[in-house]
Design a protein around this motif. Structure first.
Motif, PDB file in Angstrom:
ATOM      1  N   ASN A   1     -56.297 -81.086  -3.135  1.00  0.00           N
ATOM      2  CA  ASN A   1     -56.733 -80.372  -4.332  1.00  0.00           C
ATOM      3  C   ASN A   1     -56.400 -81.037  -5.665  1.00  0.00           C
ATOM      4  OD1 ASN A   1     -56.123 -77.251  -2.669  1.00  0.00           O
ATOM      5  ND2 ASN A   1     -58.084 -78.224  -3.039  1.00  0.00           N
TER       6      ASN A   1
ATOM      7  N   ASP B   1     -66.393 -76.779   2.751  1.00  0.00           N
ATOM      8  CA  ASP B   1     -65.492 -76.399   1.650  1.00  0.00           C
ATOM      9  C   ASP B   1     -64.048 -76.650   2.059  1.00  0.00           C
ATOM     10  OD1 ASP B   1     -64.899 -75.665  -0.930  1.00  0.00           O
ATOM     11  OD2 ASP B   1     -65.276 -73.532  -0.656  1.00  0.00           O
ATOM     12  N   ASP B   2     -63.189 -76.702   1.055  1.00  0.00           N
ATOM     13  CA  ASP B   2     -61.784 -77.022   1.307  1.00  0.00           C
ATOM     14  C   ASP B   2     -61.041 -75.859   1.957  1.00  0.00           C
ATOM     15  OD1 ASP B   2     -61.956 -75.521  -1.080  1.00  0.00           O
ATOM     16  OD2 ASP B   2     -60.230 -76.518  -2.003  1.00  0.00           O
ATOM     17  N   PHE B   3     -61.254 -74.632   1.429  1.00  0.00           N
ATOM     18  CA  PHE B   3     -60.525 -73.460   1.916  1.00  0.00           C
ATOM     19  C   PHE B   3     -61.496 -72.338   2.225  1.00  0.00           C
ATOM     20  CE2 PHE B   3     -56.584 -75.233   0.273  1.00  0.00           C
ATOM     21  CZ  PHE B   3     -55.618 -74.605   1.046  1.00  0.00           C
ATOM     22  N   LEU B   4     -61.093 -71.493   3.148  1.00  0.00           N
ATOM     23  CA  LEU B   4     -61.823 -70.247   3.395  1.00  0.00           C
ATOM     24  C   LEU B   4     -60.822 -69.100   3.299  1.00  0.00           C
ATOM     25  CD1 LEU B   4     -64.359 -68.698   4.284  1.00  0.00           C
ATOM     26  CD2 LEU B   4     -63.811 -69.277   6.643  1.00  0.00           C
ATOM     27  N   ALA B   5     -61.105 -68.170   2.377  1.00  0.00           N
ATOM     28  CA  ALA B   5     -60.235 -66.996   2.207  1.00  0.00           C
ATOM     29  C   ALA B   5     -61.065 -65.743   2.494  1.00  0.00           C
ATOM     30  CB  ALA B   5     -59.631 -66.989   0.801  1.00  0.00           C
ATOM     31  N   ASN B   6     -61.746 -65.223   1.467  1.00  0.00           N
ATOM     32  CA  ASN B   6     -62.587 -64.035   1.676  1.00  0.00           C
ATOM     33  C   ASN B   6     -64.037 -64.385   1.974  1.00  0.00           C
ATOM     34  OD1 ASN B   6     -60.429 -62.272   1.253  1.00  0.00           O
ATOM     35  ND2 ASN B   6     -60.670 -62.432  -0.962  1.00  0.00           N
ATOM     36  N   GLY B   7     -64.374 -65.650   1.866  1.00  0.00           N
ATOM     37  CA  GLY B   7     -65.738 -66.078   2.200  1.00  0.00           C
ATOM     38  C   GLY B   7     -66.709 -66.036   1.039  1.00  0.00           C
ATOM     39  N   GLU B   8     -66.204 -65.731  -0.156  1.00  0.00           N
ATOM     40  CA  GLU B   8     -67.093 -65.611  -1.320  1.00  0.00           C
ATOM     41  C   GLU B   8     -67.860 -66.900  -1.602  1.00  0.00           C
ATOM     42  OE1 GLU B   8     -67.665 -63.339  -4.012  1.00  0.00           O
ATOM     43  OE2 GLU B   8     -67.088 -61.815  -2.566  1.00  0.00           O
ATOM     44  N   ALA B   9     -67.138 -68.017  -1.624  1.00  0.00           N
ATOM     45  CA  ALA B   9     -67.777 -69.296  -1.954  1.00  0.00           C
ATOM     46  C   ALA B   9     -68.820 -69.647  -0.899  1.00  0.00           C
ATOM     47  CB  ALA B   9     -66.718 -70.397  -2.065  1.00  0.00           C
TER      48      ALA B   9
ATOM     49  N   LYS C   1     -57.716 -69.628   6.121  1.00  0.00           N
ATOM     50  CA  LYS C   1     -56.611 -68.684   6.228  1.00  0.00           C
ATOM     51  C   LYS C   1     -57.131 -67.537   7.097  1.00  0.00           C
ATOM     52  CE  LYS C   1     -56.228 -68.759   1.830  1.00  0.00           C
ATOM     53  NZ  LYS C   1     -55.881 -68.299   0.465  1.00  0.00           N
TER      54      LYS C   1
ATOM     55  N   PHE D   1     -61.456 -66.752  -5.601  1.00  0.00           N
ATOM     56  CA  PHE D   1     -60.198 -66.250  -5.052  1.00  0.00           C
ATOM     57  C   PHE D   1     -59.010 -66.725  -5.887  1.00  0.00           C
ATOM     58  CE2 PHE D   1     -56.449 -66.786  -2.410  1.00  0.00           C
ATOM     59  CZ  PHE D   1     -56.340 -65.547  -1.826  1.00  0.00           C
ATOM     60  N   THR D   2     -59.020 -67.998  -6.277  1.00  0.00           N
ATOM     61  CA  THR D   2     -57.853 -68.550  -6.965  1.00  0.00           C
ATOM     62  C   THR D   2     -57.848 -68.196  -8.458  1.00  0.00           C
ATOM     63  OG1 THR D   2     -59.084 -70.626  -6.877  1.00  0.00           O
ATOM     64  CG2 THR D   2     -57.178 -70.435  -5.443  1.00  0.00           C
TER      65      THR D   2
ATOM     66  N   VAL E   1     -51.379 -67.757  -0.697  1.00  0.00           N
ATOM     67  CA  VAL E   1     -51.930 -69.016  -1.234  1.00  0.00           C
ATOM     68  C   VAL E   1     -51.142 -70.229  -0.762  1.00  0.00           C
ATOM     69  CG1 VAL E   1     -52.472 -70.314  -3.343  1.00  0.00           C
ATOM     70  CG2 VAL E   1     -52.813 -67.847  -3.295  1.00  0.00           C
ATOM     71  N   LEU E   2     -51.881 -71.211  -0.252  1.00  0.00           N
ATOM     72  CA  LEU E   2     -51.292 -72.478   0.185  1.00  0.00           C
ATOM     73  C   LEU E   2     -51.664 -73.561  -0.821  1.00  0.00           C
ATOM     74  CD1 LEU E   2     -49.869 -74.131   2.438  1.00  0.00           C
ATOM     75  CD2 LEU E   2     -52.145 -74.496   3.425  1.00  0.00           C
TER      76      LEU E   2
HETATM   77  P1  5GP Z   1     -63.152 -67.617  -0.725  1.00  0.00           P
HETATM   78  O1  5GP Z   1     -64.355 -67.897  -1.557  1.00  0.00           O
HETATM   79  O2  5GP Z   1     -63.367 -67.844   0.746  1.00  0.00           O
HETATM   80  O3  5GP Z   1     -62.565 -66.257  -1.008  1.00  0.00           O
HETATM   81  O4  5GP Z   1     -62.054 -68.641  -1.207  1.00  0.00           O
HETATM   82  C1  5GP Z   1     -62.286 -70.003  -1.002  1.00  0.00           C
HETATM   83  C2  5GP Z   1     -62.190 -70.786  -2.278  1.00  0.00           C
HETATM   84  O5  5GP Z   1     -61.036 -70.395  -3.024  1.00  0.00           O
HETATM   85  C3  5GP Z   1     -62.055 -72.253  -1.958  1.00  0.00           C
HETATM   86  O6  5GP Z   1     -63.186 -72.921  -2.466  1.00  0.00           O
HETATM   87  C4  5GP Z   1     -60.787 -72.696  -2.652  1.00  0.00           C
HETATM   88  O7  5GP Z   1     -61.121 -73.452  -3.778  1.00  0.00           O
HETATM   89  C5  5GP Z   1     -60.099 -71.436  -3.130  1.00  0.00           C
HETATM   90  N1  5GP Z   1     -58.925 -71.040  -2.301  1.00  0.00           N
HETATM   91  C6  5GP Z   1     -58.810 -69.897  -1.570  1.00  0.00           C
HETATM   92  N2  5GP Z   1     -57.602 -69.794  -1.024  1.00  0.00           N
HETATM   93  C7  5GP Z   1     -56.921 -70.893  -1.388  1.00  0.00           C
HETATM   94  C8  5GP Z   1     -55.583 -71.352  -1.107  1.00  0.00           C
HETATM   95  O8  5GP Z   1     -54.764 -70.722  -0.420  1.00  0.00           O
HETATM   96  N3  5GP Z   1     -55.243 -72.559  -1.649  1.00  0.00           N
HETATM   97  C9  5GP Z   1     -56.093 -73.281  -2.410  1.00  0.00           C
HETATM   98  N4  5GP Z   1     -55.649 -74.456  -2.876  1.00  0.00           N
HETATM   99  N5  5GP Z   1     -57.351 -72.877  -2.698  1.00  0.00           N
HETATM  100  C10 5GP Z   1     -57.769 -71.692  -2.193  1.00  0.00           C
END
Ligand code: 5GP
Length: 194
Positions: A27, A124-132, A156, A99-100, A19-20
């Motif tokens: 944010n 979107d602000d972040f991409l982690a697993n792509g759920e959002a 990420k 994710f958060t 997590v960043l």
């Molecule tokens: P995903 O849906 O791709 O798994 O995660 C993306 C969402 O989770 C973003 O909308 C963001 O709000 C949050 N998120 C995921 N990883 C991070 C992170 O490392 N830092 C922050 N600040 N938000 C994250």
């Protein structure tokens, strides 16, 4: 995007190897000058896609999405997160695992604002697993509209979302890609090759 990478190096904090934290400019506190540049960059990358609307998710996607929509001169919608599970006929609704927060929530968009045939850019602000992003894409597809691109401020790249979205056929543009996070270390990856 060099300006964004510099800002991440100066003000980003790796909370763990996963997590960043960027609450100094994205944010929590928002840097409007940086957001304006981010909007210009996304608009330049997606202008040829003839975008009709920008779609994001509350709350941290709103700042970059608004600046992008301003450049493209189109409206911006933000999907709302709701706890209530009551079905509403006037909403497109999808479940998204956060994710958060590590919990499932429902995100919804009013049918008043999203139409068949539209060409939608997801921001979107972040991409982690792509759920959002997948949740927003499903909402767009429910409406009979097209996902014309996905713009991510910080991807990420060591997490699977970017590759999953690309494998599903979506065009993903990330302005900063992170290869790894560690205590006091943030390492960038190269841009995605299309
Ligand atoms: P995903 O849906 O791709 O798994 O995660 C993306 C969402 O989770 C973003 O909308 C963001 O709000 C949050 N998120 C995921 N990883 C991070 C992170 O490392 N830092 C922050 N600040 N938000 C994250």
């Amino acid at each position: 995007m060099k300006l964004l990478q510099d800002k991440i190096m100066q003000e980003g904090i790796a909370l763990s190897d996963q997590v960043l934290k960027v609450d100094a400019f994205l944010n929590h506190q928002v840097d409007p000058v940086l957001m304006a540049e981010i909007g210009k960059e996304f608009a330049a990358r997606f202008r040829a896609e003839r975008i009709t609307k920008v779609l994001t998710i509350e709350s941290s996607g709103i700042a970059p999405a608004v600046m992008t929509a301003l450049e493209l001169k189109v409206p911006v919608i933000y999907a709302r997160k709701r706890k209530s599970l009551t079905l509403r006929e006037d909403l497109y609704t999808e479940k998204v695992y956060s994710f958060t927060k590590q919990e499932e929530s429902e995100v919804s968009v009013s049918k008043k604002f999203l139409f068949a045939g539209e060409r939608i850019l997801i921001i979107d602000d972040f991409l982690a697993n792509g759920e959002a992003a997948f949740g927003l894409a499903r909402i767009i597809e429910q409406a009979g509209a097209t996902v014309s691109g996905i713009g991510i401020v910080i991807e990420k790249a060591f997490q699977p979302g970017g590759d999953k979205l690309a494998a599903a056929g979506y065009r993903v543009e990330s302005l900063a890609r992170i290869a790894s996070l560690g205590e006091g270390s943030i390492v960038f990856a190269d841009e995605r090759q299309h």
